[in-house]
Design an enzyme around this catalytic site. Structure first.
Site, PDB file in Angstrom:
ATOM      1  N   GLU A   1       0.828  -1.206   0.000  1.00  0.00           N
ATOM      2  CA  GLU A   1       0.000   0.000   0.000  1.00  0.00           C
ATOM      3  C   GLU A   1       0.860   1.253   0.000  1.00  0.00           C
ATOM      4  O   GLU A   1       1.978   1.261   0.528  1.00  0.00           O
ATOM      5  CB  GLU A   1      -0.948   0.052   1.209  1.00  0.00           C
ATOM      6  CG  GLU A   1      -2.186  -0.811   1.097  1.00  0.00           C
ATOM      7  CD  GLU A   1      -2.071  -2.109   1.850  1.00  0.00           C
ATOM      8  OE1 GLU A   1      -3.008  -2.915   1.779  1.00  0.00           O
ATOM      9  OE2 GLU A   1      -1.034  -2.319   2.496  1.00  0.00           O
ATOM     10  N   THR A   2       0.306   2.299  -0.590  1.00  0.00           N
ATOM     11  CA  THR A   2       0.871   3.644  -0.585  1.00  0.00           C
ATOM     12  C   THR A   2      -0.245   4.594  -0.196  1.00  0.00           C
ATOM     13  O   THR A   2      -1.385   4.436  -0.656  1.00  0.00           O
ATOM     14  CB  THR A   2       1.422   4.010  -1.975  1.00  0.00           C
ATOM     15  OG1 THR A   2       2.503   3.123  -2.303  1.00  0.00           O
ATOM     16  CG2 THR A   2       1.924   5.439  -2.021  1.00  0.00           C
TER      17      THR A   2
END
Length: 285
Positions: A47-48
């Site tokens: 995830e970002t």
């Protein structure tokens, strides 16, 4: 060219290069959804996140992206993002993040070795049960490899997971799912992922797969697991316990969790862990 600064952290570990990595972009203003999705693909982490002004109800608004899609909520991005926001608010003991599932409060405890953060997740929703024999076939296990004291069940505290109780870490280690069969089960009960939890030994250990990728630490699933374990009596209400994850992905992680159980209802699900900063960078666009 426009640059975008980011901080990368390791979540659910007090040691660098362990836990679950997360990139947090400090200012997402002016980026389209397609652009944020492209950046998440470029970062190639599970995830970002992207930060935006939070308004009056929160310290920041957050959008979460995997390399493939945007998520309404996820556990390790919540804690990791709160850690980054807390760096600019050193006197605050609580950081409030506005996500698509609502405002999530995160408690912050700064220690010498690392910073511990804990979030409260939404009260759980307990969903469909899954037949053990059907599930064992999809996991290439014997029915007896599943812990017969507890039912495989869908639980959601913001993001649904199928909680799969297994008898031992040895069973956990040999998991090699038949993904087409497993996807058929997931589609039937409305989930994308399973959370495989060794409940038959003293120490809890878990794994979570995204088919081609094993997640080192899954905070959203740990909240579902906490609710499940308290509901079925595997863990005592109110008492914090630890779930190990990521050992087999070579990113050992420790997730701490607890939940309340009153009037046959599980409430106050908490998930926490340590977070450490590992690098700062600038993406040129």
């Amino acid at each position: 060219m426009k640059s975008r600064e980011f901080i990368q952290v390791d979540v659910f570990s007090s040691r660098k290069l362990e836990g679950n990595p997360l990139a947090v972009f400090l200012d997402g203003r002016g980026l389209s959804t397609a652009r944020m999705q492209a950046i998440a693909r470029e970062m190639n982490l599970s995830e970002t996140t992207f930060l935006f002004p939070g308004g009056r109800k929160a310290d920041a608004k957050v959008r979460i992206f995997t390399p493939q899609a945007e998520l309404p909520f996820a556990g390790h991005p919540t804690l990791g993002t709160a850690f980054v926001v807390a760096q600019s608010r050193p006197r605050q003991a609580e950081i409030r993040l506005h996500m698509k599932v609502g405002v999530i409060p995160v408690q912050v405890r700064r220690e010498r070795r690392a910073t511990y953060l804990e979030m409260r997740q939404r009260d759980p929703e307990f969903g469909a049960l899954v037949d053990r024999a059907l599930l064992a076939e999809a996991l290439k296990l014997r029915v007896g490899d599943l812990d017969g004291r507890y039912p495989p069940q869908v639980v959601s505290t913001g993001l649904p997971f199928l909680i799969v109780p297994l008898r031992s870490t040895a069973t956990l280690e040999k998991l090699a799912p038949d993904y087409p069969k497993l996807r058929a089960i997931f589609n039937r009960v409305g989930v994308r992922y399973g959370y495989y939890l060794a409940t038959g030994e003293d120490q809890l250990e878990a794994r979570m797969f995204m088919e081609t990728f094993e997640d080192p630490a899954t905070g959203s699933a740990a909240g579902c697991a906490a609710a499940y374990l308290v509901r079925y009596g595997r863990q005592a209400p109110e008492r914090q316990f630890r779930i190990r994850q990521g050992r087999l992905a070579r990113r050992p992680s420790e997730i701490f969790a607890a939940a309340s159980f009153k009037g046959q209802q599980v409430t106050n699900v908490r998930v926490g862990g340590y977070v450490v900063e590992v690098l700062r960078g600038r993406l040129e666009l």
